[in-house]
Design a protein around this motif. Sequence first.
Motif, short mmCIF file in Angstrom:
data_model
loop_
_atom_site.label_atom_id
_atom_site.label_comp_id
_atom_site.label_asym_id
_atom_site.label_seq_id
_atom_site.Cartn_x
_atom_site.Cartn_y
_atom_site.Cartn_z
N GLN A 27 -19.21 -8.83 19.91
CA GLN A 27 -19.67 -8.02 18.79
C GLN A 27 -20.54 -6.85 19.24
O GLN A 27 -21.10 -6.14 18.40
CB GLN A 27 -20.46 -8.90 17.81
N GLY A 28 -20.67 -6.64 20.55
CA GLY A 28 -21.40 -5.49 21.06
C GLY A 28 -22.89 -5.67 21.19
O GLY A 28 -23.63 -4.68 21.30
N HIS A 178 -17.06 -15.20 26.48
CA HIS A 178 -17.12 -14.05 25.58
C HIS A 178 -17.97 -12.91 26.15
O HIS A 178 -18.00 -11.82 25.57
CB HIS A 178 -17.69 -14.46 24.22
N LEU A 179 -18.69 -13.16 27.24
CA LEU A 179 -19.63 -12.17 27.76
C LEU A 179 -18.96 -11.27 28.80
O LEU A 179 -18.12 -11.71 29.58
CB LEU A 179 -20.83 -12.88 28.40
N LEU A 210 -16.02 -1.14 28.27
CA LEU A 210 -14.66 -1.56 28.59
C LEU A 210 -14.70 -2.99 29.14
O LEU A 210 -15.33 -3.26 30.17
CB LEU A 210 -14.04 -0.61 29.62
N ARG A 211 -14.08 -3.91 28.44
CA ARG A 211 -14.13 -5.32 28.83
C ARG A 211 -13.45 -5.57 30.17
O ARG A 211 -13.81 -6.50 30.88
CB ARG A 211 -13.45 -6.18 27.75
N SER A 212 -12.48 -4.76 30.53
CA SER A 212 -11.74 -4.99 31.76
C SER A 212 -12.59 -4.74 33.00
O SER A 212 -12.41 -5.41 34.03
CB SER A 212 -10.50 -4.10 31.79
N LEU A 245 -15.23 -2.25 23.44
CA LEU A 245 -16.29 -2.84 22.62
C LEU A 245 -17.32 -1.77 22.28
O LEU A 245 -17.77 -1.03 23.16
CB LEU A 245 -16.98 -4.00 23.35
N ARG A 246 -17.71 -1.72 21.02
CA ARG A 246 -18.74 -0.79 20.60
C ARG A 246 -20.12 -1.46 20.72
O ARG A 246 -20.33 -2.56 20.19
CB ARG A 246 -18.51 -0.36 19.16
#
Length: 272
Positions: A27-28, A178-179, A210-212, A245-246
Amino acid sequence: MGLNTKRKFDSCYLCLQTARTPMVCRQGHISCRECVLANIIEQKQAIERAQRAYEEQKEKEQMESTKARQKMEDEEVRTWGRRQVGLEVARDEESMKSVDKAEEKDVRLLEYEGGKRGEVFALRRTHERTPEPLKAEPKAASFWVPSQTPSATHSIRPPSSQSPQCTASHFHPLKLSHLTRVIFKTDSLGSKLCPSCDRPFHNGTQIDVLRSCGHTTCHSCTRTFVLTSKACFVCQEKVSKKDVLRVDSEGTAFAAAGGQMVASQYTSALQA
């Protein structure tokens, strides 16, 4: 609202300090790695304690119910035994005789007195013979009588959630998977910049993670360069739209962030 009540975009939502080894949830919400790991462990322990206390209470209530039922069964057995030897029957006959004598005496007195006194007596006897639910409750002499104070039993509820929750403005499940590690570009003064346009980040900036790979860019550069090329601007890691993700920078007013206005340090509500 002063600056002291606002949380900076790079501050941990748990300790309210600048995040050390920053991590971001889905959720940022940014937090320190140490803080969020400790928070997850603490919530798991609190949930286990609450669940254990709830199970102990249920077991205690079940034992009390079993004892009460056993006590009633024992009382019925004793009553049946007294009736077998004639004790209970004799008591019933004596009580019936005393009731008959009292009613006969009342009838004789009513016939003898008559008039208004007899009517008052008849009304009194009718009131005494009225079933309990139909009788008016007696008025207490005081509005606060200790003997009539209602009793309250302490009840323990099961934990509201069986999994750790992110305790930022919007509660949601939180897991280690999730982190995402957050990587900021900094200048010589320690200010955090967008690696594409070199503009400094602040609370009003829309920051994307960027999650990647964990790199951060402003939303304008994300839309212009990252999503167009489908690759990270810094490391060229492949990126899709769902990987963006914002960062939720709370404390800049409801219209700007949609989160809570005043930041507060986290304390576990389930902590014993």
